[in-house]
Structures are given as C-alpha cells and as structure tokens.
Design an enzyme around this catalytic site. Sequence first.
Site, short mmCIF file in Angstrom:
data_model
loop_
_atom_site.label_atom_id
_atom_site.label_comp_id
_atom_site.label_asym_id
_atom_site.label_seq_id
_atom_site.Cartn_x
_atom_site.Cartn_y
_atom_site.Cartn_z
CG HIS A 123 -0.42 0.06 2.53
ND1 HIS A 123 -0.14 1.23 3.18
CD2 HIS A 123 -0.10 -0.94 3.41
CE1 HIS A 123 0.32 0.98 4.40
NE2 HIS A 123 0.37 -0.33 4.56
CG ASP B 108 -2.58 4.24 2.99
OD1 ASP B 108 -2.22 3.15 2.50
OD2 ASP B 108 -3.36 4.32 3.95
CG ASP C 104 2.76 0.35 7.80
OD1 ASP C 104 2.35 -0.27 6.81
OD2 ASP C 104 2.07 0.53 8.82
CD GLU D 8 -2.99 -1.51 5.44
OE1 GLU D 8 -3.05 -2.54 6.13
OE2 GLU D 8 -2.43 -0.44 5.84
CD GLU D 9 -1.15 2.35 7.69
OE1 GLU D 9 -1.82 2.00 8.68
OE2 GLU D 9 0.01 1.96 7.49
CG ASP E 272 1.32 -3.77 5.17
OD1 ASP E 272 2.13 -2.89 5.51
OD2 ASP E 272 0.09 -3.68 5.38
CG HIS F 221 1.06 3.52 12.42
ND1 HIS F 221 -0.19 2.98 12.70
CD2 HIS F 221 1.41 3.01 11.22
CE1 HIS F 221 -0.56 2.19 11.71
NE2 HIS F 221 0.41 2.19 10.79
#
Length: 408
Positions: A78, A80, A141, A175-176, A198, A380
């Site tokens: 992904h 994002d 990520d 995705e997030e 991922d 994150h």
Amino acid sequence: MSTVVDKFLKYVKFDTESDTETGLTPSTPGQMVLAKELAKELEEIGLENVSLDENGYVMGVLPSNLDKEVPKVGFVAHMDTSPDFSGKNVTPQIVENYDGSDIVLNKGEDIVMKVADFPELSNYKGQTLITTDGTTLLGADDKAGVAEIITAVEFLAKNPEIKHGAVHVGFTPDEEIGKGADFFDVKKFGADFAYTLDGGEIGELQYENFNAAYAKITFKGRNVHPGMAKDKMINSMTIANEFAARLPKDEVPEKTEGYQGFYHLIAMNGGVESSSLQYIIRDFDMTNYEARKKFIEDLCAEYNAKYGEGSVKLEMTNQYYNMREKVEPVKYIVDIAEEAMKEVGVSPMVIPIRGGTDGSRLSYMGLPCPNIFAGGHNFHGRFEYVPVQSMEKAVDVILKIVDLIAKR
C-alpha cells in the site's frame, strides 16, 4: 547503496498520509501523485497491462517466460501512510554500521530513540538503519514493501534468463484507514494468489489477523452561558468522558498482546455542544469480536436512555476479517513463503498480525493473500525505522517465491 534503498528513499518523500474524513478514494491527493509515479516506473521496467484507475489502484504484470503453466503469483503493497502521525516532509537519516547505542534522531528537539525503550535495536548492531529525523513517521509501512516489490520485478525484467511464471503487481491506497481493498479489482489483477509485503521485522510470515471495526460516537450537548447553566447546560464532553471511562481499562493496545483483542481510542474532538470519540475495535475470535461491537452498541443505547434519545449517535463499520478462514484451505502458499525464507537464510516467524493488511480483505474477495515482512519497526510514529539488510532480504524472498513457483 542498493537499488531497494534508492527507491525507498524516493518514495518516502511523497506525502501520502490517508484521511478517514474525506470520503474519497484515494482519501488524499498525494496518494494519486505517488500512484502515477509508480505506474510510470512499471511501464519503464517493461511490465504489461500497467494501469492506474480513478481510485488510485496501480496494477501491472510481468509475463511468464516459461513453456509450461504454473500458478500466477501476485505481490501487493500500500502507498498510504498512517494518519496517526505526520508523513509530510519526511527526512530520512541513514545510520551506517549501527553500534548498538541510543540513536539521536533530532538533537535540537532532544528526540532520542533509546535501546531501553526499543530493545530489538540490539538485533541490528553492525547493520545500516534508516530512521526518521524525529519530526515525522518514516513510511516504511508500507513504502518499504512498495520498494521491495518494484526492485524484485525490475531484477527479473532485466535478467530474462531467470525463468519465472507470471508475476502480478498491485499497489493500493488507503490501507491505513481500512479501505485499501474497497475498489481492488481481483479479476483484473489476475493472480491465483498473492502476498502482501506489509509485515514488520525480518522473518514475519502471517496468515491470521484481527477482525476489525471502526466506530465513531457523537455526543450531543446543550450550551448555555455558564453563569445561567444550572439544570440547563448539557456538556457533551462530560458525557463523552464518562462513556470512555466505561470501556475496559485493560483491554487497550498498550496492555494487550498475542491473541488478545482491544478497544483503541484513536481520536477525540469536541466542545460543550458536540463531541466525538473514534475507536478501532479488534479481536481475532469472531464471537469475541461481535461481543465487543455489541458492548459499544449497548453502551450507546444506555446513554441515550440516560440523557435522552438522540443524545448519542453511533456510526460503526466492519473494516476487515481474519484471513485465516480463507488461507487455510490453500495453506501451501504459506508453505511456499516459509520455504523461500529458509532458502535465502531468513528464519520464518509464523505469527498472528496484531493489525490487518489489504490481504485480509482480498482473501475474502477471492484472492488468498498471506503477509510477508517488509522489515520495518515502530510503525506510525517518530521512532519508525527499517534496517537496509531486512529490505534486501525481502527482495530475496520475493525472488525465491517466484523461483519456487516456477519449479512446481
């Protein structure tokens, strides 16, 4: 510096933070900017059927060069980054020959990544780490996964003497925020099965994940001048605070592990007149998952009875489900990945994902899709980092999976 690193450092410069509130796909314009760049790169590499649709999904195929039929494999990542922390103006730092000590991310702001807080750093002594500058997340990520996939297919395209079946590539938005598979066209993608790149640390291999829901609870209040408020004012923030305190205090991410589920308060906003709480709800077991959602529903009903009908509004949606049910019938695809890791010198760690991937949704859409490590840690947030050697091994694993399938 390896090709995978060059690509990764390029991709993290794109601001692709997703947003739960826009209602768009992709949810933010920066994701489409990166999508266009990735589609261009796939075309330049020589992939066929390269496409970028209006929702920001990028797909392409490296055709088989075999004279026999083998399963068509896909690799998905992904674009994002999490809205939990800024992904704008990412400034990566490269720590070569890491000595095992604390890492100063930002001297001016006294931001230090301490081994005492992140003891797994010790596993990477002598390696090269890519960190943040302490002011943003890094974006490993899942831009590490994106870089690894493109590096692998580029290697195959440039070395046609290496025999392989069809390799399908897909990059997704959002995705997030649990929407990465919303408009993923499985039939168009064309693979028989796939792997998401991922996962976290080197060796992770996963085919179990949380069942997941998102809940937004809005509290309605009534504002009156505080000097005249007795028996008239209803402070929505007080109700919201009272509501939050009713959730089990030990069933939160910071106090759970393994197969334990949780309620996670991810955002709170408000004033006297209106306030809101946003939660994500997670559990591996479907019965427990449904019970958690029922608890939230019952609590909202209780507060509507207490403060008046319409005082509390609940918006709750399922985000994804545990992929195990769909992957176990074709578990040989997990076995292939496990064998690939062993053959390139990586020790597989088959563990549940305390989170989710696009693969969990895709598995329920007819594309069985376990998850493989991309190499990063501390996603994150400002302490995110990725070891270069882990990214390089992820590329090796992709190539070995393709090789093993070609020999089936």
